[in-house]
Enzyme design. Structure first.
Site, PDB file in Angstrom:
ATOM      1  CD  GLU A 180      -2.412   1.934   0.262  1.00  0.00           C
ATOM      2  OE1 GLU A 180      -3.091   0.816  -0.213  1.00  0.00           O
ATOM      3  OE2 GLU A 180      -2.353   3.048  -0.127  1.00  0.00           O
ATOM      4  CB  THR A 192     -11.868   2.023   0.905  1.00  0.00           C
ATOM      5  OG1 THR A 192     -11.574   1.099  -0.201  1.00  0.00           O
ATOM      6  CG2 THR A 192     -12.657   1.244   1.673  1.00  0.00           C
ATOM      7  CB  SER A 248     -23.059   6.711   0.724  1.00  0.00           C
ATOM      8  OG  SER A 248     -22.791   5.550  -0.110  1.00  0.00           O
ATOM      9  CG  HIS A 306     -25.087   0.361  -3.378  1.00  0.00           C
ATOM     10  ND1 HIS A 306     -25.883   1.190  -3.311  1.00  0.00           N
ATOM     11  CD2 HIS A 306     -23.539   0.672  -3.409  1.00  0.00           C
ATOM     12  CE1 HIS A 306     -25.182   2.295  -3.428  1.00  0.00           C
ATOM     13  NE2 HIS A 306     -23.922   2.154  -3.441  1.00  0.00           N
ATOM     14  CD  GLU A 339     -17.917   4.001 -11.497  1.00  0.00           C
ATOM     15  OE1 GLU A 339     -18.073   5.201 -10.861  1.00  0.00           O
ATOM     16  OE2 GLU A 339     -18.432   3.562 -12.350  1.00  0.00           O
ATOM     17  CB  SER A 340     -20.787   3.265  -6.471  1.00  0.00           C
ATOM     18  OG  SER A 340     -21.803   2.593  -6.007  1.00  0.00           O
ATOM     19  CB  CYS A 390     -17.938  13.924  20.854  1.00  0.00           C
ATOM     20  SG  CYS A 390     -17.581  15.949  21.106  1.00  0.00           S
ATOM     21  CB  CYS A 427     -15.694  19.013  20.022  1.00  0.00           C
ATOM     22  SG  CYS A 427     -14.442  17.702  20.416  1.00  0.00           S
TER      23      CYS A 427
END
Lengths: 425, 499, 124
Positions: B34, B44, B48, B52, B350-351, B416, B451
């Site tokens: 990598e 990655t 979203s 799917h 891709e997607s 948080c 925050c």
């Protein structure tokens, strides 16, 4: 020390609000008082506010933040307040059970007969002002930079652009300049200064740091580290004015774009929040919508002077102690305080009529728009004037205090609501 | 460290990591390289998070097959590998009558692709289930198999499981060229030296075109980065579980509104084809597009509860579908090319790449078997990766026990998101170690809350400095040249005694 | 030749923008004052500008490596940089009490530099 299961009063946060509340609770009959603080030391944000300007009202002295804090820390400890440090409150239930986590103590459940929320506030973030551009290293809120410079001893950058003319940003502009950095520009989206004029003079003018009103950051440039800011002028609707863009090379963007009361725990305790302040609805004793749960300081609304935070802490601490000892909640008539002309918000949002029997009630407010000429700050019941105060000007950056006097008791107690307004004289 | 491997995988995104994990089942020596300081920093890292259902891809395309196959696998994967996945379903909403024919075609397409449980429901039924939806919705397609996951969690878990099972991973190692003997790939050249292999797997995401061109393959294939911008909205202010899509147009799936496994709501993406494969800037125009699109589905959305904004890049390729009779020009490349020996070539992922990744791995293994590779299973292959404790998700009693074992779990560093020092230290020393702030963020969600790191950043810098035994001045956000601090305020200062 | 200077008065938060006409070191006129204190402020500010200064110094043995310090009284503005340079060379050891004199009579001004807080030796 600090290892009981139940306390008369538990205070969350050892900043100025919490310290004052704890001291007042101890002095007003609480048998035991515990402050729970997430940091290693008490003092809250004051520990990193090393500049002067604290205590002008309460002590008639011009103290640095840590000194102001230390006076109250010493008082708290000598009056028997217990401190639980390096401990985070995880959860609070509406019946005032508090769950904490710490390295030494593990998980603890502590019960409070009365609770004072004094968690202060957090800073508005890059995402909340929706700054376009890349996400490199070098974008910090002013408070984070302040902690690094003043407490830990690191410089977060060499060349800065500061977004926001709030006090924290201006104070950091001077501090960074002291430590050898260059502050290229301060950008403010409003057409007026949002912090104190004193800071504009002593932090920006003194060091030839240019302030541009009605300007903002159009985008952040730089992949790994900030390389530049694209600044742009804006109109009254905050829309960028095409053609006014300027690329300012720098390696750090500091955000001083507002403070937001930190009420996550308040929500968990069932406390109802006021959308105008982002803090709890409170009455003149700073009791929230949950009986026995009080709030003091910046967690209620953002103050401009720490001296007023201390005063609010005293009021709420005393009320918390009385509640803890008497353990009863009198159903009292509460009068709503509404925000009228040019008033952004008022605290407290309601008052107990009976409180006026004993003493004046302080109302604190901020205006929406600045007025640089003489104004009346008025409280009215319908059309009837209840109380008013003359001010030479009114600015959003400076909190205004108005009193409901004892002599207005009859008028006030017969009302359902009162309205506060700021009008030109 | 051996220089000779059976398989070298180029790229540590979800595709490369799932590939490594699947291959680790067999008696093969495997290296994954990598180029960044951490895995999961490419495509990655910005999407979203959606798993799917599979009605979108053109029937007969590789996208369609791998989407539907991959979707089915996610449940078990999330249990085996220990990452968050929720199957909350999705709705494709028709706002106005004119959307209906396209929606009906979509449903037919979904059925052809083998998507289970598709159902058309009326606007009234939709509003009953999800009162926040635009009341002008005429009808919606309900796809119960749609889900959402933690993409960082999935990527990191797959890679860790691969390491557990013997895969070697080298970070900051960039592919430069193939070593060829005639038309056979015998190794790769990297910035850290040469490594020999019998098989190279091109899982280089946005750079897959550059990699395959080095083997002289598909010169006409080009990847254009398609940037998509997203907002994340605060979980306390808006609650939505399923994913909502508009009826798709030629521009693509459109701007979705979806719940995340974190409980937040994500809206986006728009789609802008750009030149620079590293340009992940958010733009005001893009963000405007996103909020406008999202409001079409959930009109009450405002930007008040925004807690994060980011952009992701998709590897949008131009490879035509290899299935004769299918007219589609942007399919996945999943092949063992004949022109060259020793290469598994993956491109244009891709997607629905996140969803398809586990299915792509299975396909590749089949293709390797067909190519004569003897894949002998390891008896001791362990498909299960033990998830490290997440304080936030534990009960009070579990938290107490954890702190008793290691008191560092008692100090909450990110308020948080309730991430403790113990978790941060565990990630710094994990099989795939986290050495930067962003790497810790990807693994723990620290710094992603209200925050946005304001409270935790100085503390995390100190922890990284202590655990990695470097000066805080060397601690970075995402690798070299992204260090947070530029100096000390006094000359010759050493860092403090704070434990 | 009389010249004009603008000065923002900071005696109170109102911040009147004062128009000062002066000749050399002599102040001829001060316009725009909201009150009497404006003129006094201008006289002091132009003749002998002073500021409270706060910064940090190195400290050994405490929970933090820095101790905040401040000038006991407003310090001559033209010598602030000199003061900061002097303070950057200071190294203290815990324990330090709040109000401890860190530098007495700094740069011969008669103004002490004080510790803003206590710092005890760090436990363990």
């Amino acid at each position: 020390m600090a290892n009981k299961e139940t306390y008369d009063v538990v205070v969350i946060g050892a900043g100025p609000g919490g310290l004052a509340a704890a001291i007042a609770a101890m002095q007003n009959g609480a048998r035991d008082v515990l402050i729970i603080e997430r940091d290693l030391e008490p003092g809250g944000i004051l520990l990193q506010c090393i500049h002067n300007g604290f205590g002008l009202e309460i002590f008639k002295q011009d103290l640095p933040g840590p000194s102001y804090a230390q006076k109250f820390i010493d008082d708290a400890i000598s009056s028997g307040v217990e401190l639980l440090l390096d401990t985070m409150v995880l959860d609070i239930t509406p019946d005032r059970r508090i769950f904490t986590a710490s390295r030494k103590g593990g998980i603890r459940e502590i019960k409070a007969r009365a609770l004072v929320l004094a968690m202060g506030c957090r800073e508005r973030t890059r995402a909340q002002v929706r700054l376009p551009g890349t996400r490199p290293a070098g974008v910090y809120t002013a408070g984070t930079a302040q902690r690094w410079v003043n407490v830990e001893g690191y410089m977060p950058g060499k060349k800065f652009v500061i977004l926001g003319s709030g006090d924290i940003g201006m104070i950091m502009a001077r501090r960074l300049t002291f430590e050898g950095a260059k502050v290229e520009r301060v950008l403010e989206v409003m057409p007026f200064l949002t912090g104190l004029t004193r800071n504009y003079v002593q932090c920006l003018l003194d060091y030839d740091i240019e302030l541009q009103l009605q300007h903002t950051v159009k985008r952040i440039i730089g992949n790994k580290r900030v390389e530049a800011i694209e600044a742009v002028a804006v109109d009254e609707k905050w829309e960028p004015i095409p053609g006014s863009e300027e690329i300012i090379p720098c390696d750090t963007l500091l955000l001083s774009v507002g403070l937001i009361p930190e009420n996550e725990l308040s929500r968990k305790a069932g406390v109802i929040l006021d959308p105008l302040t982002a803090g709890p609805f409170v009455d003149d004793r700073f009791e929230t919508s949950v009986p026995g749960v009080f709030a003091a300081g910046n967690v209620v609304h953002v103050y401009d002077l720490v001296d007023w935070v201390t005063q609010a802490g005293f009021v709420s601490g005393k009320a918390a102690a009385l509640y803890a000892v008497e353990q009863e909640h009198k159903a009292e008539k509460k009068i709503l305080i509404c925000s009228g002309e040019n008033v952004h918000h008022v605290v407290p949002q309601h008052v107990c009529a009976d409180s006026l029997k004993g003493a004046d009630i302080k109302l604190q407010l901020r205006v929406k728009q600045p007025v640089e000429t003489a104004v009346w700050v008025e409280v009215r019941k319908g059309a009837n004037l209840v109380s008013r105060r003359a001010e030479r000007y009114a600015r959003p950056g400076e909190m205004i205090t108005l009193r409901l006097p004892v002599k207005a008791y009859d008028e006030v107690q017969s009302a359902d609501e009162l309205t506060v307004a700021v009008v030109k004289r | 460290m051996t220089q000779n491997f059976d398989v070298i995988i180029i790229g540590g995104g979800i595709v490369g990591s799932m590939m490594a994990r699947s291959l680790s089942r067999y008696k093969l020596s495997i290296l994954l390289i990598e180029k960044e300081t951490d895995i999961c920093m490419g495509a990655t890292s910005g999407n979203s998070a959606f798993v799917h259902a599979g009605y979108d891809p053109v029937p007969g395309s590789l996208k369609a097959y791998t989407n539907v196959e991959g979707n089915e696998l996610y449940e078990q994967l999330s249990i085996d590998l220990g990452f968050d996945f929720e199957r909350n379903g999705d709705y494709v909403v028709a706002i106005g009558q004119e959307d209906v024919p396209a929606l009906e075609r979509l449903m037919a397409q979904g059925k052809r692709n083998g998507v289970p449980g598709l159902e058309m429901i009326s606007g009234m039924e939709l509003l009953k289930r999800e009162p926040l939806v635009n009341p002008e919705a005429v009808c919606a397609m309900w796809a119960p198999s749609g889900g959402t996951c933690d993409p960082f969690g999935a990527n990191i878990a797959a890679c860790e499981n691969a390491i557990q099972n013997g895969v070697q991973v080298m970070l900051e190692t960039e592919f430069l060229d193939f070593i060829l003997e005639g038309s056979r790939i015998t190794g790769i050249r990297t910035n850290r030296g040469e490594y020999l292999c019998r098989w190279a797997v091109n899982a280089a995401g946005l750079y897959a075109d550059d990699v395959m061109h080095k083997a002289g393959l598909r010169p006409e294939f080009k990847i254009q980065p398609r940037r998509g911008e997203y907002y994340v909205l605060d979980e306390a202010e808006i609650e939505l579980k399923p994913c909502f899509f508009p009826t798709p147009s030629t521009a693509g799936k459109g701007i979705l509104v979806a719940g995340t496994v974190h409980g937040n709501v994500i809206i986006g993406p728009n789609a802008e084809v750009i030149e620079d494969k590293e340009d992940r800037a958010v733009t005001s125009a893009g963000l405007q597009e996103v909020i406008c699109g999202a409001k079409k589905i959930i009109p009450s959305l405002t930007l008040r509860p925004v807690i994060s904004l980011f952009a992701g890049l998709r590897a949008y390729g131009n490879a035509p579908c290899e299935n004769p009779g299918v007219d589609y020009g942007h399919d996945f490349i999943i092949e063992i090319p004949s022109k060259i020996q020793g290469l598994v070539n993956l491109g244009g992922i891709e997607s629905p790449g996140l969803t398809a990744a586990p299915a792509i791995a299975i396909r590749v293994i089949e293709m390797l078997k067909d190519a004569g590779e003897k894949l002998e299973e390891k008896k001791d292959w362990n498909p299960v990766r033990q998830r490290r404790p997440r304080f936030r998700h534990l009960s009070m009693e579990e938290r107490a026990n954890l702190i008793r074992k290691d008191e560092r779990y008692g100090r909450v560093v990110c308020r948080c998101e309730m991430v403790t020092e113990g978790e941060i230290v565990a990630e710094i020393h994990a099989p795939l170690p986290a050495h930067t702030y962003d790497a810790i963020k990807r693994r723990t969600w620290l710094g992603t809350g209200r925050c946005l790191g304001g409270f935790d950043l100085p503390r995390v810098v100190n922890i990284l400095s202590r655990e990695l035994e470097v000066s805080p001045l060397e601690v970075s956000k995402k690798g070299p040249d992204s260090e947070f601090l530029t100096g000390t305020t006094k000359p010759g200062m050493t860092w403090g005694a704070e434990g | 030749m009389p010249e004009n200077t603008k000065v923002i008065c900071i005696t109170c938060p109102k911040g009147c923008r004062l128009d000062v006409t002066r000749e050399g070191d002599t102040i001829l006129k001060v316009d725009n004052c909201g009150c009497k204190r404006g003129e006094e402020y201008v006289k002091a500010e132009l003749a002998d500008p002073r500021r409270m200064v706060a910064t940090t110094v190195k400290v050994h043995g405490g929970v933090h490596p820095l101790l905040p310090v401040y000038t006991a009284k407003p310090f001559p503005k033209p010598r602030i940089r000199e003061l900061l340079d002097a303070l950057s060379k200071v190294e203290l050891k815990t324990p330090v009490a709040m109000g401890d004199v860190v530098i007495k009579d700094a740069l011969g001004t008669g103004i002490d530099i004080l510790a803003s807080r206590e710092m005890k030796p760090a436990a363990g």
